[in-house]
Design a protein around this motif. Structure first.
Motif, mmCIF file in Angstrom:
data_model
loop_
_atom_site.group_PDB
_atom_site.id
_atom_site.type_symbol
_atom_site.label_atom_id
_atom_site.label_comp_id
_atom_site.label_asym_id
_atom_site.label_seq_id
_atom_site.Cartn_x
_atom_site.Cartn_y
_atom_site.Cartn_z
ATOM 1 N N ASP A 1 34.126 40.361 37.457
ATOM 2 C CA ASP A 1 35.045 41.357 38.020
ATOM 3 C C ASP A 1 35.736 40.697 39.221
ATOM 4 O O ASP A 1 36.326 39.647 39.069
ATOM 5 N N ASP A 2 35.652 41.279 40.419
ATOM 6 C CA ASP A 2 36.310 40.719 41.597
ATOM 7 C C ASP A 2 35.486 39.587 42.201
ATOM 8 O O ASP A 2 34.250 39.615 42.150
ATOM 9 N N GLY A 3 36.169 38.649 42.826
ATOM 10 C CA GLY A 3 35.454 37.621 43.561
ATOM 11 C C GLY A 3 34.771 38.213 44.779
ATOM 12 O O GLY A 3 33.558 38.144 44.933
ATOM 13 N N ILE A 4 35.569 38.828 45.671
ATOM 14 C CA ILE A 4 35.069 39.523 46.847
ATOM 15 C C ILE A 4 35.671 40.915 46.839
ATOM 16 O O ILE A 4 36.887 41.053 46.706
ATOM 17 N N GLU A 5 34.834 41.938 46.975
ATOM 18 C CA GLU A 5 35.344 43.310 47.057
ATOM 19 C C GLU A 5 34.761 43.992 48.290
ATOM 20 O O GLU A 5 33.562 43.927 48.540
ATOM 21 N N ALA A 6 35.649 44.679 49.041
ATOM 22 C CA ALA A 6 35.249 45.609 50.093
ATOM 23 C C ALA A 6 35.730 46.975 49.628
ATOM 24 O O ALA A 6 36.922 47.161 49.372
ATOM 25 N N THR A 7 34.821 47.936 49.483
ATOM 26 C CA THR A 7 35.172 49.243 48.950
ATOM 27 C C THR A 7 34.394 50.333 49.678
ATOM 28 O O THR A 7 33.426 50.045 50.388
ATOM 29 N N GLU A 8 34.830 51.572 49.503
ATOM 30 C CA GLU A 8 34.154 52.737 50.084
ATOM 31 C C GLU A 8 34.040 52.614 51.605
ATOM 32 O O GLU A 8 32.960 52.616 52.160
ATOM 33 N N THR A 9 35.208 52.494 52.278
ATOM 34 C CA THR A 9 35.351 52.406 53.747
ATOM 35 C C THR A 9 34.605 51.232 54.369
ATOM 36 O O THR A 9 34.061 51.339 55.451
ATOM 37 N N SER A 10 34.627 50.113 53.720
ATOM 38 C CA SER A 10 33.988 48.902 54.241
ATOM 39 C C SER A 10 35.032 47.981 54.877
ATOM 40 O O SER A 10 36.226 48.145 54.662
ATOM 41 N N THR A 11 34.552 47.008 55.646
ATOM 42 C CA THR A 11 35.427 46.048 56.319
ATOM 43 C C THR A 11 34.915 44.646 56.060
ATOM 44 O O THR A 11 33.727 44.369 56.241
ATOM 45 N N VAL A 12 35.815 43.767 55.640
ATOM 46 C CA VAL A 12 35.470 42.353 55.459
ATOM 47 C C VAL A 12 36.413 41.520 56.306
ATOM 48 O O VAL A 12 37.611 41.804 56.388
ATOM 49 N N ARG B 1 30.056 47.670 50.256
ATOM 50 C CA ARG B 1 30.413 49.065 49.981
ATOM 51 C C ARG B 1 29.643 50.009 50.906
ATOM 52 O O ARG B 1 28.740 49.595 51.615
ATOM 53 N N GLN B 2 30.057 51.270 50.860
ATOM 54 C CA GLN B 2 29.425 52.354 51.612
ATOM 55 C C GLN B 2 29.417 52.075 53.112
ATOM 56 O O GLN B 2 28.394 52.159 53.780
ATOM 57 N N GLY B 3 30.610 51.725 53.650
ATOM 58 C CA GLY B 3 30.745 51.517 55.085
ATOM 59 C C GLY B 3 30.224 50.197 55.610
ATOM 60 O O GLY B 3 30.024 50.039 56.811
ATOM 61 N N ALA B 4 30.043 49.228 54.743
ATOM 62 C CA ALA B 4 29.554 47.913 55.172
ATOM 63 C C ALA B 4 30.604 47.212 56.043
ATOM 64 O O ALA B 4 31.805 47.432 55.881
ATOM 65 N N ASP C 1 36.405 48.335 37.036
ATOM 66 C CA ASP C 1 36.007 48.873 38.325
ATOM 67 C C ASP C 1 34.489 48.909 38.424
ATOM 68 O O ASP C 1 33.852 49.896 38.098
ATOM 69 N N VAL C 2 33.911 47.814 38.843
ATOM 70 C CA VAL C 2 32.466 47.690 38.965
ATOM 71 C C VAL C 2 32.145 47.564 40.453
ATOM 72 O O VAL C 2 32.634 46.670 41.110
ATOM 73 N N SER C 3 31.351 48.474 40.998
ATOM 74 C CA SER C 3 31.026 48.423 42.422
ATOM 75 C C SER C 3 29.619 47.883 42.640
ATOM 76 O O SER C 3 28.727 48.557 43.144
ATOM 77 N N GLU C 4 29.412 46.672 42.226
ATOM 78 C CA GLU C 4 28.186 45.948 42.528
ATOM 79 C C GLU C 4 28.484 44.471 42.391
ATOM 80 O O GLU C 4 29.453 44.066 41.769
ATOM 81 N N GLY C 5 27.667 43.663 43.013
ATOM 82 C CA GLY C 5 27.921 42.238 42.984
ATOM 83 C C GLY C 5 26.654 41.432 42.808
ATOM 84 O O GLY C 5 25.537 41.958 42.856
ATOM 85 N N LEU C 6 26.830 40.142 42.600
ATOM 86 C CA LEU C 6 25.701 39.226 42.591
ATOM 87 C C LEU C 6 25.081 39.213 43.992
ATOM 88 O O LEU C 6 23.874 39.150 44.159
ATOM 89 N N LEU C 7 25.937 39.335 45.014
ATOM 90 C CA LEU C 7 25.516 39.454 46.404
ATOM 91 C C LEU C 7 26.086 40.765 46.931
ATOM 92 O O LEU C 7 27.298 40.959 46.930
#
Length: 167
Positions: free
Chosen positions: A61-72, A44-47, A12-18
């Motif tokens: 970790d994940d390829g694409i992650e949307a977390t912490e009330t974000s929308t992709v 993350r954080q409502g993005a 569970d890593v909440s950061e990315g290369l982008l």
């Protein structure tokens, strides 16, 4: 191409290369994001962000992650392959809208994953989600999350556990 150094722990890593953090209206278009030691793309954080015609390969970790009330939103042709955790992960009250021509999620641990009061929806113009060769589930929606099908097609083959799991 956005090239990372490779390696890195799965988990569970909440950061990315982008990273897309707390902003709206961002579109990531036409990139190859590869060899990230963490997530390839992390919102993350409502993005609120769009991923269009993009490949995310070999993330730690994940390829694409949307977390912490974000929308992709995924548009065009998107490929998430050979990532250590989920190809696409929607978590912690976030949402993913798949209106792409094709989303190809292959050889990740999970193909597509929605957890923690999150949702994934396939839009009416969506043609195909192809989840194949993932050692766990092809598509998993669990932990009070949902999967809404408003059109399109899910093809989930040769995954290690189940093709589609709603739990």
């Amino acid at each position: 191409t956005i090239q990372g150094p490779g390696g890195g722990p799965s988990g569970d890593v909440s950061e990315g290369l982008l990273n897309v953090v707390g902003v709206q209206g961002v579109e990531i278009r036409g990139f190859t994001v590869q060899d990230s030691p963490v997530d390839g793309i992390n919102g993350r954080q409502g993005a609120a962000f769009v991923v269009r015609d993009t490949r995310v390969l070999r993330s730690g970790d994940d390829g694409i992650e949307a977390t912490e009330t974000s929308t992709v939103r995924l548009l065009g042709t998107c490929e998430v392959r050979d990532n250590s955790d989920a190809g696409i992960s929607i978590t912690r009250g976030s949402s993913g809208l798949f209106i792409a021509d094709i989303v190809y999620a292959a050889h990740n641990t999970w193909g597509l994953l929605a957890l923690g009061h999150s949702s994934m929806a396939l839009g009416g113009d969506m043609s195909t989600i192809l989840a194949e060769g993932n050692p766990a589930d092809g598509v998993l929606a669990a932990d009070t999350s949902d999967l809404r099908l408003d059109g399109g097609k899910i093809t989930s083959t040769r995954n290690g556990r189940r093709g589609l799991t709603i739990g």
